[in-house]
Design a protein around this motif. Structure first.
Motif, PDB file in Angstrom:
ATOM      1  N   LYS A 134      90.206  47.225  44.834  1.00  0.00           N
ATOM      2  CA  LYS A 134      89.589  48.615  44.510  1.00  0.00           C
ATOM      3  C   LYS A 134      87.987  48.296  44.554  1.00  0.00           C
ATOM      4  N   LYS A 135      87.701  47.139  43.647  1.00  0.00           N
ATOM      5  CA  LYS A 135      86.363  46.830  43.494  1.00  0.00           C
ATOM      6  C   LYS A 135      85.558  46.501  44.809  1.00  0.00           C
ATOM      7  N   SER A 136      86.141  45.875  45.504  1.00  0.00           N
ATOM      8  CA  SER A 136      85.761  45.323  46.745  1.00  0.00           C
ATOM      9  C   SER A 136      85.439  46.394  47.640  1.00  0.00           C
ATOM     10  N   PHE A 137      86.406  47.322  47.767  1.00  0.00           N
ATOM     11  CA  PHE A 137      86.136  48.559  48.417  1.00  0.00           C
ATOM     12  C   PHE A 137      84.926  49.314  47.989  1.00  0.00           C
ATOM     13  N   ILE A 138      84.963  49.501  46.991  1.00  0.00           N
ATOM     14  CA  ILE A 138      83.586  50.246  46.197  1.00  0.00           C
ATOM     15  C   ILE A 138      82.273  49.284  46.667  1.00  0.00           C
ATOM     16  N   SER A 139      82.149  48.137  46.492  1.00  0.00           N
ATOM     17  CA  SER A 139      81.091  47.381  47.105  1.00  0.00           C
ATOM     18  C   SER A 139      81.034  47.638  48.538  1.00  0.00           C
TER      19      SER A 139
END
Lengths: 304, 445, 276
Positions: free
Chosen positions: B26-31
């Protein structure tokens, strides 16, 4: 006198641009107490994004100037605001409790990243565009000399005033504005009282970046060009404006911006163009030495 | 930083035991999404002048996709690393054996490095490229040591150090080309002039608080550069000054002719002689800087500098004249900058304002900070790392400053205290104990 | 100003904008005696200190310091470091201001800066390693050593000052002030944050300083056990004005002082904020 009037107009327009950038400096300084060194480059990025959006719109065959202007304004403000947010998130937030030189150096690093990023992605050449807004009004004519107020100048000043009005409302009347002022006073206390400090600081950077983007667009409209290096000098001048107005004071930033714009214009007009930046930097030094609180800043009493 | 910024925000404590793969994704998708917004126009579109001169554009969507993918992959890796490594400020206990081992290594490092440096021209005699690079590194070591007096010891953030470098370089260049003075006569003059400039700048501005001082010194650096560019009759403007005389071996030129040093010594002339000579000149200058700094630290003035960095108000209460103390720090740093500038001019034989931009100031400052402020060895090591690192990017010139900027940000996040995080006391009663840099203040600037 | 006064403050006033922190204050401190300045929070005590030690420029009034040799200095004419250098007034701070990253020994050497500067020929002779400088340095270290011994920190001489326990830091700050060889030592709440044992040790230290060096002491203190035990003379401030002045016993019984401390029920909140 006519020459003077003309320079006065030019200076005020330039000053509006500086003032818009200066607000970003002053807000960030007020809330986190650091000089956001990369802010000048955020302005530059804003100019570039406006340029690219403009080119795309033109190639799509759009010709209605107000529509183009509005779209460019919205797109550039939005994307540049994300830049402002990302810069804070990546380079400043992890350092908020670090030793006090760290954020400053990180900001310098970020300034290099942004300016060289746009050099790498868009090239080092100056990027000119054809004038979008043409024409103007002669205010006064006497013999050969005409005092002109061009439409671009009108647009720049009106946009600045409108945005400032919105912005002032935002800071003085909304929840966000109150949170910002609370964080400015005392972050610990604000946090205890339920203010989301991280979010408020992020929003400060976002708003500052959006205003810098507006300045970038105005610069592009007014001068018809952008380049990757323009953020550095404009940044220092805008910082000078913020200091001159009294750092931390929002009306001060605008006032300082106008003052710097006028001084620079008159200096170029009456003394020498080559030394106009020297003049601006000298003012910075003189102001900091003789009135470090600026025009509208509050004096600091040394706590012993 | 600002007044008492405490208040750790609630979401800053990462859960100790790794959040699941879903969280990382999820964090990587946001980044990646943020990267997509950031890069959409700047990378996805390339502006180009068309044949008619009008600006036009081409699209670069593959590159955009690649960058977003890199950010996505990169942030997965960063998240995994972060979980593996734990929170940034975790205290790690180093076993005592390792600690003593490190201590010994540290004590041996400086002498070994010095011996190696002395031998560089012998080892790399045939490799002109390495010799040139070594001279460059030493120039930055010297600049770093000079700025260290101001930033590291006295705690005054100077963002315009390059101005003094420029004053030194132009002093030598002008004195040599107009009055025909030699390098060795000009060297002290260049240092003296730079020191005078340091005092002239310092006098009015040293009352200022840290960040303001930084900006004023930056402005001053820019003013000097702009004046150099615009005062064409004196400085040659953007074209600079060429034909600056090379240094002589105490009056004997290092040239191929009859009078040259090679002829006098009865050996064959080689252009490398001059390079080797320059190498030892800058080494001597750098060591002089180092020696003086180490001496000064043990003298009352040096202790007053450090005390000033720690607490200016307390200094005043102890009867220390803070203005003159700051001025001497500024002047001393400026003087070393002036020496380095004169050396730079004689080595290049040509100088122009191009060499004295803000980037240089930032580079030297980064060297000092990365080195661990106040540590002489740290500064030398970080100059080596920085300039060496810069060389890796030779040929990718436009990426150089980009990478430098990224490195600076990452270093501040990873190790804001620099490589050598200890302060060695200047005097001791029984035994010297290193002081953790967490206690050392970094000055008001 | 009589011959036994070391400090005489005459009609001192200090205003910050509209706030009057110190109002028309006059008092004297006697040579070789311990004078205490007491009063409720916000009474303006620290402001008085900041005026005497040159951190603030008073709005009105005069402060005279008489040295034993008869020289009289007008403190209001001297600014920041000159008060300590020329008038020989040393001070400590309410919130300790040591040099935390420097060792205890270094802290005491910094305090001897002016003497050492002269001895090192303003750095030149020192840089060249002249013998006169070496002697002076040895002398300075010896003095520092004797002070460290006196405050019981000899074995921690080479530790960072910031690493010392709180009570030790307080004593080190006093020792540091004493290393400037002051005629008048101003202590801003030296017993704040100390436990009973530490504050008894502090009393002893202050009495010893007075006995051995003849240094006059002016102190601000809240801890009445310290004040009553060691002071020779007490000046009581309230709302920036002197309300009483006398020997400890007289002060203890003074109804005005009791009223000021216990409060008369009005106007507590108009105390000048951020002044003390």
């Amino acid at each position: 006198m006519d020459y003077f009037a003309q320079q006065l107009i030019n200076g005020l327009v330039l000053g509006s641009i500086y003032g818009l950038i200066a607000i970003g400096y002053t807000m960030v300084y007020g809330i986190v107490g650091m000089i956001n060194f990369a802010h000048g480059d955020i302005f530059m990025i804003g100019g570039f994004i406006a340029l690219i959006t403009f080119l795309i719109l033109i190639s799509m065959g759009l010709t209605a100037v107000p529509v183009i202007l509005l779209v460019v304004l919205l797109v550039s403000m939005a994307i540049t605001a994300v830049y402002g947010w990302a810069v804070e998130r990546i380079a400043y937030r992890p350092l908020r409790h670090s030793f006090r030189l760290a954020p400053m150096l990180s900001a310098i690093g970020m300034s290099f990243v942004l300016s060289n990023f746009s050099q790498v992605t868009q090239g080092a050449q100056v990027k000119p565009i054809p004038p979008l807004i043409t024409g103007g009004h002669s205010l006064y004519e006497k013999g050969d000399f005409v005092v002109r107020l061009s439409n671009v100048q009108i647009v720049v000043v009106i946009t600045t005033v409108v945005l400032l009005a919105i912005f002032t409302w935002l800071v003085s009347r909304t929840r966000l504005g109150r949170d910002m002022r609370a964080c400015e006073q005392d972050q610990t206390m604000a946090a205890l009282l339920g203010v989301d400090v991280d979010r408020t600081i992020s929003m400060t950077f976002v708003i500052g970046a959006a205003l810098a983007a507006v300045a970038g667009i105005m610069y592009l409209l007014y001068y018809g060009l952008v380049d990757f290096y323009m953020g550095f000098v404009a940044g220092i001048k805008a910082f000078t404006a913020a200091v001159l107005g009294g750092i931390g004071s929002l009306p001060g930033a605008m006032l300082g911006g106008l003052a710097i714009g006028l001084i620079e214009t008159f200096w170029s007009a009456y003394f020498s163009v080559e030394y106009k930046d020297v003049a601006a930097f000298s003012i910075l030094i003189v102001v900091l030495i003789f009135m470090p609180t600026g025009l509208l800043g509050r004096p600091e009493v040394e706590k012993v | 930083m600002g007044p008492d910024v405490a208040a750790p925000a609630p979401n800053q404590q990462p859960a100790m035991r790794g959040p699941g793969i879903a969280f990382i994704l999820k964090k990587s998708f946001i980044s990646a999404f943020v990267a997509l917004i950031l890069f959409s126009l700047m990378i996805g579109i390339r502006t180009l002048p068309s044949e008619s001169g009008q600006l036009t554009y081409i699209t670069r969507f593959p590159q955009l996709a690649a960058m977003v993918a890199i950010v996505f992959g990169g942030s997965i890796i960063v998240e995994l690393l972060r979980q593996w490594w734990g929170p940034v400020d975790t205290l790690r206990i180093v076993p005592p054996q390792v600690q003593t081992g490190l201590g010994i290594a540290r004590r041996l490092l400086a002498p070994m490095l010095l011996i190696f440096t002395f031998l560089v021209p012998v080892i790399f005699y045939d490799q002109r490229y390495i010799l040139d690079l070594a001279i460059l590194v030493l120039t930055y070591v010297m600049l770093g040591w000079g700025l260290n007096v101001v930033v590291g010891l006295a705690g005054l953030l100077d963002l315009g150090y390059v101005a003094f470098y420029a004053v030194g370089a132009y002093s030598y260049a002008l004195l040599a080309t107009t009055f025909g003075l030699g390098f060795w006569e000009c060297l002290p003059l260049a240092g003296l002039l730079a020191a005078c400039w340091g005092v002239m700048l310092g006098f009015p501005v040293l009352r200022l608080r840290g960040d303001y001082l930084a900006i004023v010194t930056l402005a001053f650096g820019e003013i000097i550069r702009l004046v150099i560019i615009n005062w064409q009759s004196l400085t040659g403007g953007p074209n600079g000054i060429s034909g600056i005389p090379r240094p002589t071996f105490f009056g004997i030129p290092l040239t191929p002719g009859e009078n040259g040093l090679a002829a006098k010594l009865g050996i064959d002339f080689s252009p490398t002689h001059r390079i080797v000579f320059l190498f030892y000149v800058i080494l001597a200058l750098a060591l002089l800087t180092n020696w003086v700094t180490i001496r000064l630290r043990r003298l009352p003035i040096g202790r007053a500098w450090e005390a000033l960095r720690e607490d200016e108000v307390a200094c005043r209460a102890l009867g220390i004249n803070t203005t003159t103390t700051k001025l001497t720090a500024f002047a001393t740093g400026a003087m070393f900058g002036g020496f380095a500038g004169a050396f730079f001019a004689t080595r290049q034989g040509f100088i122009s304002p191009e060499s004295f931009t803000f980037q240089e100031s930032a580079l030297v400052l980064a060297i000092v900070v990365l080195g661990g402020m106040g540590s002489q060895l740290g500064v030398a090591l970080s100059a080596l790392a920085m300039i060496g690192g810069f060389e890796l990017f030779r040929g990718f010139d436009q990426y150089r400053m980009l990478v430098f900027g990224i490195a600076m940000v990452l270093l501040m996040i990873w190790r804001p205290r620099g490589l050598i995080g200890h302060r060695a006391p200047s005097v001791f009663l029984e035994q010297s104990r290193a002081i953790s840099s967490d206690l050392v203040k970094e000055g008001h600037g | 100003m009589s011959g036994t006064d070391i400090l005489s403050v005459d009609r001192l006033s200090m205003r910050f904008g509209g706030i009057v922190a110190v109002n028309d204050l006059s008092f004297t401190a006697q040579r070789g005696k311990i004078t205490a300045l007491i009063g409720p929070n916000g009474a303006g005590k620290t402001t008085v200190f900041n005026c005497i030690t040159g951190f603030y420029k008073p709005s009105a009034g005069s402060m005279r310091l008489a040295h034993a040799d008869g020289a009289v200095l007008k403190l209001e004419r001297l600014n920041d470091f000159r008060i300590s250098k020329l008038a020989k007034v040393a001070r400590t701070f309410q919130n300790i201001r040591l040099f935390p990253g420097m060792t205890a020994l270094e802290n005491l050497l910094v305090a001897q800066h002016n003497m050492l500067m002269r001895a090192s020929g303003f750095t030149l002779l020192g840089l060249l390693g002249f013998p006169s400088w070496r002697t002076a340095e040895r002398y300075a270290i010896d003095r520092a050593r004797s002070w460290l011994d006196r405050i019981g920190l000899l074995d921690r001489a080479d530790d960072a000052a910031g690493n010392l326990p709180y009570g030790d830091q307080r004593r080190l700050e006093i020792a540091r002030a004493m290393c400037t060889e002051p005629a008048l030592l101003c202590l801003d709440e030296p017993a704040a944050g100390l436990n009973a044992r530490e504050s008894a040790a502090l009393n002893e230290l202050l009495l010893a300083i007075r006995a051995d060096y003849g240094t006059s002491i002016l102190l601000i203190e809240h801890d009445m056990s310290v004040v009553m035990e060691i002071s020779d003379h007490i000046v009581v401030l309230d709302y920036g004005m002197k309300i009483a002045d006398g020997a400890p016993q007289a002060i203890r019984d003074d109804p005005k002082v009791i009223a000021a401390y216990l409060g008369t029920g009005d106007g507590e909140e108009i105390t000048a904020e951020g002044v003390s």
